[in-house]
Design an enzyme around this catalytic site. Structure first.
Site, short mmCIF file in Angstrom:
data_model
loop_
_atom_site.label_atom_id
_atom_site.label_comp_id
_atom_site.label_asym_id
_atom_site.label_seq_id
_atom_site.Cartn_x
_atom_site.Cartn_y
_atom_site.Cartn_z
N LYS A 22 44.98 34.35 41.96
CA LYS A 22 45.54 35.47 41.17
C LYS A 22 45.46 36.78 41.94
CE LYS A 22 42.80 37.44 37.93
NZ LYS A 22 42.61 38.89 38.01
N ASN A 23 44.27 37.07 42.48
CA ASN A 23 44.07 38.40 43.09
C ASN A 23 44.70 38.53 44.47
OD1 ASN A 23 42.84 39.22 40.79
ND2 ASN A 23 40.75 39.10 41.57
N CYS A 117 38.31 50.01 31.34
CA CYS A 117 38.48 48.68 30.76
C CYS A 117 37.11 48.15 30.39
CB CYS A 117 39.22 47.75 31.71
SG CYS A 117 38.22 47.14 33.03
N ARG A 122 36.30 52.26 36.09
CA ARG A 122 37.27 51.88 37.12
C ARG A 122 38.30 52.97 37.45
NH1 ARG A 122 38.99 45.73 35.98
NH2 ARG A 122 39.37 45.70 38.20
N ASP A 310 32.80 38.64 40.54
CA ASP A 310 33.63 37.76 39.70
C ASP A 310 32.99 36.40 39.46
OD1 ASP A 310 35.50 39.74 39.49
OD2 ASP A 310 36.87 38.93 40.99
N ARG A 403 44.52 34.87 31.47
CA ARG A 403 44.86 35.84 32.52
C ARG A 403 44.53 35.29 33.89
NH1 ARG A 403 42.96 41.84 31.70
NH2 ARG A 403 44.06 41.82 33.68
N1 EPU Z 1 36.12 52.47 42.26
C1 EPU Z 1 36.07 53.84 42.25
N2 EPU Z 1 37.17 54.54 42.66
C2 EPU Z 1 38.31 53.94 43.08
C3 EPU Z 1 38.36 52.53 43.09
C4 EPU Z 1 37.24 51.82 42.69
O1 EPU Z 1 35.07 54.45 41.87
O2 EPU Z 1 39.28 54.64 43.43
C5 EPU Z 1 34.94 51.69 41.85
C6 EPU Z 1 35.19 50.81 40.63
O3 EPU Z 1 35.07 51.54 39.42
C7 EPU Z 1 34.16 49.73 40.81
C8 EPU Z 1 34.08 49.56 42.34
O4 EPU Z 1 34.65 50.77 42.88
O5 EPU Z 1 32.93 50.19 40.31
C9 EPU Z 1 34.83 48.39 42.92
O6 EPU Z 1 36.13 48.32 42.33
P1 EPU Z 1 37.41 47.74 43.09
O7 EPU Z 1 38.39 48.85 43.23
O8 EPU Z 1 37.01 47.02 44.32
O9 EPU Z 1 37.95 46.72 42.02
P2 EPU Z 1 39.48 46.41 41.78
O10 EPU Z 1 40.21 46.51 43.05
O11 EPU Z 1 39.98 47.18 40.62
C10 EPU Z 1 39.40 43.84 42.29
C11 EPU Z 1 39.70 42.59 41.55
C12 EPU Z 1 38.64 42.36 40.49
C13 EPU Z 1 37.28 42.26 41.18
C14 EPU Z 1 37.03 43.53 42.00
C15 EPU Z 1 35.74 43.48 42.81
C16 EPU Z 1 42.12 42.48 41.71
C17 EPU Z 1 43.43 42.54 41.03
N3 EPU Z 1 41.03 42.69 40.95
O12 EPU Z 1 39.41 44.89 41.33
O13 EPU Z 1 38.93 41.12 39.85
O14 EPU Z 1 36.26 42.12 40.23
O15 EPU Z 1 38.12 43.73 42.91
O16 EPU Z 1 35.73 42.39 43.64
O17 EPU Z 1 42.04 42.19 42.90
C18 EPU Z 1 38.90 39.56 38.09
O18 EPU Z 1 39.67 38.85 38.75
O19 EPU Z 1 38.32 39.14 37.05
C19 EPU Z 1 38.63 40.93 38.52
C20 EPU Z 1 38.14 41.86 37.70
#
Ligand code: EPU
Length: 427
Positions: A22-23, A117, A122, A310, A403
């Site tokens: 998915k990701n 969320c 996030r 995850d 999802r």
């Molecule tokens: N964060 C910030 N600022 C930003 C971006 C992130 O403070 O601009 C913080 C977030 O709040 C969090 C941390 O950095 O505390 C890491 O977040 P990240 O941005 O890496 O998460 P994401 O990209 O939104 C993806 C996956 C998630 C997975 C995380 C961590 C996708 C679509 N989603 O989310 O997947 O948990 O990386 O590995 O790739 C899931 O599949 O269940 C899922 C939640």
């Protein structure tokens, strides 16, 4: 409303094939916007999030056809509307991945802020700071990000050196896609090293981008003027694979998880072995067995290649059954223990202190009606239901599972679980 009903207590045995990731599929679908031609994705899982992104691409003006394991994004026949509305973004945060490609290609974009969320606030500040470093003008207006290129009329982003303050997966992906079409060289530092980032870079390079270093913390991108469409099969889902591996271990089973990418699961596999499980490569997958008792293991989540956030909820179920005390620390998201209170209703003994869960093993769990407010928490409840020896378990709010897990009840039934989807369950 659907529920998954499980009568637990049976060891899982047999083989199960992992679906596409998915990701990886979500950002790769967004890269189709970087080219005007027709792109084809294969090995795409049949998931609600994929349908949500397909709906967003259609809204933007790209005809998108979701088939049996494929998504075809047709060539542009009308001007793309570079706008992602709240109604679509709120359904799935990954929609924010259209920001980089739309801004890079069209010089302007309006995307709803995703909002918080269930698992945490996030924010997307790192995505925005990185785009600003590439010359974008960004305004926040009534819940929307409105971004324009460097010139008054929009115009092309320019390359930049940017260091992320915090490691972010989708942030790294958004900036990599934007930089692929920017003018000049971009160097991104403190990047996410997840396999999904590497996979996205691989697809971008197939499209004609010039990206080096993806999979390490430093990525260099030489911007190009144009990108080609692509045909690509998505890699296997390491988190789905890990979920089946824990399910096999928790039920003291013997399961070959076909297609499981062992090389992307090292941080997790070492903990599974430390807990007393057998984990061995077999064919193109991984076989997990467990005969003896489970040992307690401490786990701290970390960006790749550390233990994945995850997999935290699923691993916690395993630790609920270990003989002794284990400590699980969540460092990525501030509110990712929502499964704890539901697991407690099934007889687990877990104490939460801030971002740490102290788990005292119990001999077994018992079935109950449970629900969770996010995908991986729901997966952990499924595993708990498979283990529970008395009473059936109803996992409510199945849409969270839908999802991220393709045909989960069929796959589990194929391994001998007594599981069914019931319709009309209470909310
Ligand atoms: N964060 C910030 N600022 C930003 C971006 C992130 O403070 O601009 C913080 C977030 O709040 C969090 C941390 O950095 O505390 C890491 O977040 P990240 O941005 O890496 O998460 P994401 O990209 O939104 C993806 C996956 C998630 C997975 C995380 C961590 C996708 C679509 N989603 O989310 O997947 O948990 O990386 O590995 O790739 C899931 O599949 O269940 C899922 C939640």
């Amino acid at each position: 409303m659907d529920a998954i009903r499980i009568r637990g207590g049976r060891p899982l045995r047999g083989r199960v094939r992992v679906s596409g990731a998915k990701n990886a599929a979500l950002p790769i679908l967004c890269t189709t916007l970087l080219s005007a031609g027709e792109s084809l994705l294969r090995n795409v899982p049949n998931l609600r999030d994929i349908n949500t992104l397909a709906a967003l691409l259609r809204f933007l003006g790209r005809e998108t056809e979701v088939g049996e394991g494929t998504v075809r994004v047709h060539a542009e026949t009308e001007p793309v509307r570079p706008e992602a509305p709240y109604e679509l973004v709120k359904q799935m945060r990954a929609s924010v991945l259209v920001l980089g490609p739309l801004l890079a290609r069209f010089g302007r974009v309006k995307v709803s802020l995703p909002g918080g969320c269930a698992i945490g606030a996030r924010p997307i500040d790192q995505h925005l700071k990185g785009l600003e470093a590439m010359g974008a003008h960004i305004e926040l207006d009534r819940g929307y990000v409105i971004a324009k290129g460097p010139d008054a009329s929009g115009g092309r982003l320019h390359g930049a050196d940017f260091c992320f303050d915090i490691i972010t997966v989708t942030g790294t992906e958004n900036l990599m896609m934007a930089a692929a079409l920017a003018k000049g060289r971009t160097t991104l530092l403190n990047c996410a090293r997840e396999p999904e980032v590497e996979e996205l870079a691989h697809v971008l390079n197939k499209m004609g981008a010039r990206i080096q270093g993806a999979g390490s913390s430093q990525i260099r991108i030489e911007g190009v003027d144009e990108l080609e469409p692509f045909d690509h099969a998505i890699v296997a889902d390491r988190i789905e694979a890990g979920t089946f591996m824990v399910a096999a271990a928790a039920t003291a089973g013997d399961v070959l998880v076909e297609g499981a990418p062992m090389e992307h699961l090292e941080g997790f596999v070492s903990k599974l072995r430390a807990a007393g499980c057998g984990v061995a490569r077999e064919g193109d997958g991984v076989r997990v067995t467990r005969v003896g008792p489970l040992r307690p293991v401490d786990v701290t989540t970390a960006p790749y290649p550390g233990f994945p956030t995850d997999m935290q909820a699923q691993f916690m179920v395993l630790m609920c059954l270990a003989e002794g005390k284990s400590v699980i620390t969540e460092t990525i998201f501030e509110n990712r223990f929502m499964h704890v209170s539901e697991l407690a209703r099934m007889g687990a003994d877990i104490e939460v202190r801030g971002n740490t869960a102290i788990v005292h093993g119990v001999p077994t769990l018992s079935g109950a009606s449970v629900m969770a407010t996010d995908l991986r928490a729901s997966a952990s409840l499924v595993i708990a239901g498979l283990v529970a020896t008395s009473h059936e378990t109803d996992i409510l709010r199945v849409y969270h599972l839908d999802r991220g897990y393709e045909h989960i009840e069929q796959k589990l039934a194929g391994l001998g679980a007594d599981v069914e989807r019931v319709t009309g369950a209470p909310l």
